[in-house]
Write a protein that holds these residues in place. Structure first.
Motif, PDB file in Angstrom:
ATOM      1  N   SER A 189       0.975  -1.232   0.019  1.00 25.10           N
ATOM      2  CA  SER A 189       0.033   0.008   0.092  1.00 25.10           C
ATOM      3  C   SER A 189       0.813   1.265   0.040  1.00 25.10           C
ATOM      4  O   SER A 189       0.246   2.382  -0.230  1.00 25.10           O
ATOM      5  N   VAL A 190       2.234   1.105   0.425  1.00 24.35           N
ATOM      6  CA  VAL A 190       2.663   2.350   0.664  1.00 24.35           C
ATOM      7  C   VAL A 190       2.981   3.129  -0.802  1.00 24.35           C
ATOM      8  O   VAL A 190       2.947   4.326  -0.946  1.00 24.35           O
ATOM      9  N   PRO A 191       3.428   2.595  -1.957  1.00 21.74           N
ATOM     10  CA  PRO A 191       3.682   3.188  -3.092  1.00 21.74           C
ATOM     11  C   PRO A 191       2.221   3.934  -3.564  1.00 21.74           C
ATOM     12  O   PRO A 191       1.821   4.956  -4.234  1.00 21.74           O
ATOM     13  N   LEU A 192       1.199   3.096  -3.224  1.00 21.46           N
ATOM     14  CA  LEU A 192      -0.371   3.536  -3.738  1.00 21.46           C
ATOM     15  C   LEU A 192      -0.755   4.714  -2.931  1.00 21.46           C
ATOM     16  O   LEU A 192      -1.209   5.680  -3.485  1.00 21.46           O
ATOM     17  N   LEU A 193      -0.111   4.637  -1.612  1.00 21.01           N
ATOM     18  CA  LEU A 193      -0.660   6.012  -0.762  1.00 21.01           C
ATOM     19  C   LEU A 193      -0.039   7.176  -1.176  1.00 21.01           C
ATOM     20  O   LEU A 193      -0.387   8.282  -1.362  1.00 21.01           O
TER      21      LEU A 193
END
Length: 211
Positions: A189-193
């Motif tokens: 989820s980090v790059p998406l956030l």
């Protein structure tokens, strides 16, 4: 095409091969952060030169030489990285667009994204089970480089340049998040956030203040 273990091992071997380039990359990142906090025309131009070199370096040394042999789709990402490097170099040659100087939503998010890419993102390797040997370091690996560039892009006062420099890093972060999700890796989820935050900074009404 590859397992999570192979993907994580990729970063460990890469860091071993490049050591101690990680230290130089962190110093470069700190210098860029200083330029973003106290921008002048020359400093901003040097920021774009440094980012252009980093995108070219990652395209060749990481993506093409190390990642492409295990991921056939990477051969299509390399030209986009080269394009991003050319856009950043063009910014520097044409006279870099001005950055937001007063604190507003776009500048706050931009600095936050850059800080994450420089400091927090490499440290995430520890809770995600890779250890620091598998850390993803700014200017040497694609995810933190893309996140840092998103931070710089949303800080630009020129809307055209901001969107132009935003697109490729955002696409990479989306692709990286999907890859991590398919590998069932922690941190997908980090790059998406980061893309979501950068998009908020670009489109939020009143989020951009002009000097």
């Amino acid at each position: 095409m590859f397992s999570l273990r192979v993907y994580e091992r990729l970063f460990v071997l890469y860091n071993q091969a490049l050591w101690p380039a990680q230290l130089l990359a962190l110093v470069l990142g700190a210098a860029i952060l200083f330029a973003l906090l106290r921008p002048t025309s020359l400093r901003v131009r040097l920021v774009f030169v440094a980012l252009a070199l980093a995108w070219g370096f990652v395209a060749w040394v990481f993506l093409w030489q190390r990642y492409a042999p295990i991921n056939l789709g990477i051969r299509y990402a390399v030209p986009l990285f080269v394009l991003q490097a050319l856009l950043l170099a063009l910014c520097a040659m044409k006279g870099a667009p001005e950055l937001q100087r007063r604190w507003c939503l776009s500048r706050t998010i931009g600095v936050g994204l850059f800080l994450h890419a420089l400091v927090l993102h490499p440290l995430l390797a520890v809770p995600f089970g890779r250890g620091l040997a598998g850390a993803e370091v700014f200017a040497l690996t694609p995810d933190p480089l893309a996140i840092a560039t998103l931070g710089v892009a949303v800080m630009l006062r020129s809307s055209w340049w901001s969107w132009a420099l935003w697109l490729v890093p955002a696409l990479w972060c989306l692709a990286s998040g999907l890859t991590l999700y398919l590998l069932d890796a922690r941190g997908a989820s980090v790059p998406l956030l980061t893309v979501a935050l950068a998009l908020v900074a670009r489109v939020w009404p009143g989020g951009r203040r002009h000097d």
